[in-house]
Design a protein around this motif. Structure first.
Motif, PDB file in Angstrom:
ATOM      1  N   LEU A  76       6.546   1.199   0.088  1.00  0.00           N
ATOM      2  CA  LEU A  76       7.820   1.918   0.040  1.00  0.00           C
ATOM      3  C   LEU A  76       7.941   2.717  -1.259  1.00  0.00           C
ATOM      4  N   CYS A  77       7.565   2.084  -2.375  1.00  0.00           N
ATOM      5  CA  CYS A  77       7.683   2.731  -3.687  1.00  0.00           C
ATOM      6  C   CYS A  77       6.610   3.788  -3.900  1.00  0.00           C
ATOM      7  N   MET A  78       5.497   3.718  -3.127  1.00  0.00           N
ATOM      8  CA  MET A  78       4.384   4.653  -3.290  1.00  0.00           C
ATOM      9  C   MET A  78       4.371   5.684  -2.165  1.00  0.00           C
ATOM     10  N   ASN A  79       5.542   5.999  -1.658  1.00  0.00           N
ATOM     11  CA  ASN A  79       5.621   6.993  -0.587  1.00  0.00           C
ATOM     12  C   ASN A  79       5.130   8.349  -1.105  1.00  0.00           C
ATOM     13  N   GLU A  80       4.325   9.027  -0.306  1.00  0.00           N
ATOM     14  CA  GLU A  80       3.782  10.320  -0.722  1.00  0.00           C
ATOM     15  C   GLU A  80       4.878  11.367  -0.920  1.00  0.00           C
ATOM     16  N   ASP A  81       5.974  11.193  -0.211  1.00  0.00           N
ATOM     17  CA  ASP A  81       7.112  12.108  -0.359  1.00  0.00           C
ATOM     18  C   ASP A  81       8.048  11.551  -1.430  1.00  0.00           C
ATOM     19  N   PRO A  82       8.142  12.202  -2.594  1.00  0.00           N
ATOM     20  CA  PRO A  82       8.989  11.678  -3.673  1.00  0.00           C
ATOM     21  C   PRO A  82      10.430  11.438  -3.246  1.00  0.00           C
ATOM     22  N   ALA A  83      10.928  12.253  -2.336  1.00  0.00           N
ATOM     23  CA  ALA A  83      12.332  12.127  -1.910  1.00  0.00           C
ATOM     24  C   ALA A  83      12.581  10.849  -1.112  1.00  0.00           C
ATOM     25  N   LYS A  84      11.514  10.247  -0.576  1.00  0.00           N
ATOM     26  CA  LYS A  84      11.676   9.050   0.246  1.00  0.00           C
ATOM     27  C   LYS A  84      11.442   7.752  -0.522  1.00  0.00           C
ATOM     28  N   ARG A  85      11.120   7.866  -1.796  1.00  0.00           N
ATOM     29  CA  ARG A  85      10.971   6.652  -2.607  1.00  0.00           C
ATOM     30  C   ARG A  85      12.348   6.099  -2.962  1.00  0.00           C
ATOM     31  N   PRO A  86      12.483   4.777  -3.016  1.00  0.00           N
ATOM     32  CA  PRO A  86      13.800   4.199  -3.348  1.00  0.00           C
ATOM     33  C   PRO A  86      14.128   4.384  -4.826  1.00  0.00           C
ATOM     34  N   LYS A  87      15.369   4.099  -5.166  1.00  0.00           N
ATOM     35  CA  LYS A  87      15.789   4.077  -6.565  1.00  0.00           C
ATOM     36  C   LYS A  87      15.676   2.636  -7.074  1.00  0.00           C
ATOM     37  N   PHE A  88      15.618   2.483  -8.387  1.00  0.00           N
ATOM     38  CA  PHE A  88      15.414   1.143  -8.950  1.00  0.00           C
ATOM     39  C   PHE A  88      16.584   0.214  -8.650  1.00  0.00           C
ATOM     40  N   ALA A 125      -4.602  13.421  -8.184  1.00  0.00           N
ATOM     41  CA  ALA A 125      -3.851  14.651  -7.940  1.00  0.00           C
ATOM     42  C   ALA A 125      -4.392  15.453  -6.771  1.00  0.00           C
ATOM     43  N   LEU A 126      -5.722  15.512  -6.626  1.00  0.00           N
ATOM     44  CA  LEU A 126      -6.320  16.464  -5.692  1.00  0.00           C
ATOM     45  C   LEU A 126      -7.070  15.845  -4.521  1.00  0.00           C
ATOM     46  N   GLU A 127      -7.509  14.579  -4.653  1.00  0.00           N
ATOM     47  CA  GLU A 127      -8.365  13.995  -3.621  1.00  0.00           C
ATOM     48  C   GLU A 127      -7.755  12.785  -2.913  1.00  0.00           C
ATOM     49  N   GLY A 128      -6.504  12.499  -3.190  1.00  0.00           N
ATOM     50  CA  GLY A 128      -5.818  11.418  -2.481  1.00  0.00           C
ATOM     51  C   GLY A 128      -6.245  10.023  -2.890  1.00  0.00           C
ATOM     52  N   LEU A 129      -6.778   9.861  -4.111  1.00  0.00           N
ATOM     53  CA  LEU A 129      -7.152   8.518  -4.587  1.00  0.00           C
ATOM     54  C   LEU A 129      -5.899   7.672  -4.757  1.00  0.00           C
ATOM     55  N   ARG A 130      -5.919   6.475  -4.159  1.00  0.00           N
ATOM     56  CA  ARG A 130      -4.771   5.580  -4.235  1.00  0.00           C
ATOM     57  C   ARG A 130      -5.257   4.142  -4.424  1.00  0.00           C
ATOM     58  N   PRO A 131      -4.447   3.274  -5.020  1.00  0.00           N
ATOM     59  CA  PRO A 131      -4.820   1.850  -5.120  1.00  0.00           C
ATOM     60  C   PRO A 131      -4.938   1.232  -3.734  1.00  0.00           C
ATOM     61  N   THR A 132      -5.949   0.408  -3.554  1.00  0.00           N
ATOM     62  CA  THR A 132      -6.154  -0.280  -2.276  1.00  0.00           C
ATOM     63  C   THR A 132      -5.548  -1.677  -2.354  1.00  0.00           C
ATOM     64  N   ILE A 133      -4.688  -1.984  -1.390  1.00  0.00           N
ATOM     65  CA  ILE A 133      -4.034  -3.297  -1.393  1.00  0.00           C
ATOM     66  C   ILE A 133      -4.970  -4.302  -0.736  1.00  0.00           C
ATOM     67  N   PRO A 134      -5.431  -5.302  -1.481  1.00  0.00           N
ATOM     68  CA  PRO A 134      -6.381  -6.276  -0.918  1.00  0.00           C
ATOM     69  C   PRO A 134      -5.696  -7.258   0.026  1.00  0.00           C
ATOM     70  N   PRO A 135      -6.453  -7.932   0.873  1.00  0.00           N
ATOM     71  CA  PRO A 135      -5.858  -8.950   1.755  1.00  0.00           C
ATOM     72  C   PRO A 135      -5.358 -10.140   0.947  1.00  0.00           C
ATOM     73  N   GLY A 136      -4.435 -10.889   1.548  1.00  0.00           N
ATOM     74  CA  GLY A 136      -3.931 -12.089   0.901  1.00  0.00           C
ATOM     75  C   GLY A 136      -2.682 -11.877   0.076  1.00  0.00           C
ATOM     76  N   ILE A 137      -2.233 -10.640  -0.070  1.00  0.00           N
ATOM     77  CA  ILE A 137      -1.027 -10.351  -0.827  1.00  0.00           C
ATOM     78  C   ILE A 137       0.195 -10.595   0.067  1.00  0.00           C
ATOM     79  N   SER A 138       1.267 -11.080  -0.532  1.00  0.00           N
ATOM     80  CA  SER A 138       2.493 -11.331   0.223  1.00  0.00           C
ATOM     81  C   SER A 138       2.908 -10.092   1.014  1.00  0.00           C
ATOM     82  N   PRO A 139       3.221 -10.246   2.307  1.00  0.00           N
ATOM     83  CA  PRO A 139       3.627  -9.086   3.108  1.00  0.00           C
ATOM     84  C   PRO A 139       4.885  -8.408   2.580  1.00  0.00           C
ATOM     85  N   HIS A 140       5.770  -9.189   1.963  1.00  0.00           N
ATOM     86  CA  HIS A 140       6.992  -8.613   1.393  1.00  0.00           C
ATOM     87  C   HIS A 140       6.654  -7.691   0.228  1.00  0.00           C
TER      88      HIS A 140
END
Length: 468
Positions: free
Chosen positions: A443-455, A421-436
């Motif tokens: 895209l789904c973890m956009n800091e701006d809630p309004a810019k996140r897609p719908k399901f 909530a306060l210090e910007g802690l976020r999951p780190t995406i490791p190397p080797g994961i599919s670029p897609h």
């Protein structure tokens, strides 16, 4: 109105559509012989109803009590267009019934030459034996001619299958007889229709429940495995301080809203009651043999979740959430995370309604903060966009699927909540994961809630990933 099985048999599309629009109706329930609505529609060649059931999420490889799938029935009755639809939707052309017969066995026996040709082209094994040592080729021998109505098509099958032997060999099939084995079916458990009697009423008599073994216990209550009406169930006994008449009324008003049977990726609450002598609210749901997605990913089960299966789980979850977001009002206090996603016997992910919180359960408490959106940890519930917050939770779950790690496992719940909530802690995406997948996650973890897609926007993306 006649029951859903009659409507599917007769091809009454209007009645079927009205029935499916009721969220308390389960399109994967079975009749007295284990035939699902899809079984009957495929047997009778009701193509429009088949399309509707598949679109709404009918299980493709569901088995009746004789272990016949919808593909068995469509093949034996020569409904070529329906066979093509089922194959396109990942129906298994080599699944066997209680006699060891595949859909190709049936197509050969009943003289459905074009269907047999389509099945072989789709990978159906031509040399696999049933319980009696017969291959599909054997079922098309001339001594069966008098049992068949169409002798011309019967003879043509022999030539069709013979012509496909070379093609089958190129496809990697063995041209020698494959003996019948009890373990020939690929899965560990067979997918059955659900018991239609389980979703008829919301109120349950506590005396009818049989609690067999305690599965888990935490500050919110106890989880038991049990039986009800002969079926395996999970019983959740909630611990609530100062149980009052008002809380009892709220419970009775809220739990029927969790009885959502109409989507394959939603696990409904079957019913509820209050346990005597000192009342505790109890909610009941289907028993899931594999447990939660969290169990599978992090608690040492024998199941292997490769990238294809991870994408399939993600698609299941996104499909379920897309449906829940269409409901008005939305299900309240449903916190999406891997502990609240159950895995069905056919490896289908289902969002558990039994894990939604009631209004009287610690209203100000933040549950599972590792999966919660930053704004959900900072603002009052009425001040956040629930749909956008759910999308953030999904992005963390997607990260969990591809990394097989618990998010922020080295921190306490309080530390996670404060740092996200306060210090910007976020999951780190490791190397080797599919670029897609990385792109979708960001895209789904956009800091701006309004810019996140719908399901409903990401479901097609995941479907394309699954097809690759």
């Amino acid at each position: 109105m006649d029951d859903i099985f009659t409507q599917c048999r007769e091809g009454n599309s209007v009645a079927v559509r009205l029935w499916l629009d009721n969220t308390e109706n389960d399109l994967n329930l079975g009749d007295d012989h284990g035939f699902s609505p899809l079984h009957w529609a495929c047997r009778e060649g009701r193509s429009g109803v088949v399309d509707m059931l598949i679109m709404r999420g009918a299980r493709i490889n569901v088995m009746n009590r004789g272990d016949d799938t919808p593909l068995h029935l469509a093949s034996s009755h020569g409904h070529r267009d329906i066979v093509a639809k089922l194959i396109q939707c990942k129906a298994d052309p080599n699944t066997v019934n209680e006699h060891g017969n595949t859909p190709l066995h049936y197509a050969c026996f009943w003289g459905q030459d074009e269907v047999a040709e389509d099945l072989v082209a789709s990978g159906a094994q031509v040399c696999v034996c049933n319980r009696y040592g017969q291959t599909p080729l054997d079922k098309a021998k001339p001594h069966l001619r008098q049992l068949l109505q169409g002798q011309r098509s019967f003879v043509s099958i022999v030539f069709i299958l013979a012509a496909f032997l070379e093609k089958a060999e190129k496809m990697g099939q063995s041209l020698t007889k494959v003996p019948y084995k009890e373990t020939f079916w690929k899965g560990t458990m067979r997918t059955r229709p659900r018991n239609g009697t389980l979703n008829k009423q919301a109120g349950i008599d506590y005396k009818q429940l049989s609690l067999l073994a305690k599965v888990n216990e935490n500050q919110s209550g106890e989880l038991w495995q049990g039986r009800w009406q002969g079926d395996e169930i999970v019983v959740k006994v909630l611990q609530v301080r100062d149980w009052t008449t008002r809380k009892s009324r709220d419970f009775n008003e809220e739990h029927p809203k969790l009885r959502i049977f109409s989507h394959p990726n939603i696990l409904p609450v079957l019913g509820a009651c209050q346990s005597p002598p000192s009342p505790h609210p109890i909610i009941i749901s289907h028993y899931m043999p594999y447990g939660s997605l969290y169990n599978i990913l992090h608690q040492g089960t024998t199941l292997v979740v490769d990238q294809n299966q991870a994408v399939k789980f993600a698609l299941d979850i996104a499909s379920g959430m897309a449906f829940l977001h269409t409901l008005e009002p939305m299900v309240s206090r449903l916190y999406l995370n891997s502990k609240h996603v159950m895995i069905d016997e056919d490896m289908t992910a289902r969002i558990s309604m039994a894990d939604a919180k009631f209004s009287f359960q610690c209203p100000g408490r933040m549950y599972s903060p590792a999966w919660m959106a930053p704004e959900a940890l900072q603002k009052k519930p009425e001040d956040i966009n629930r749909r956008s917050a759910d999308m953030w939770s999904f992005s963390v779950l997607l990260w969990e699927l591809v990394t097989r790690e618990v998010p922020f496992a080295d921190l306490s719940h309080m530390e996670i909540g404060m740092k996200v909530a306060l210090e910007g802690l976020r999951p780190t995406i490791p190397p080797g994961i599919s670029p897609h997948i990385c792109k979708l996650m960001r895209l789904c973890m956009n800091e701006d809630p309004a810019k996140r897609p719908k399901f409903d926007m990401i479901v097609p993306i995941l479907e394309k990933m699954q097809d690759k």
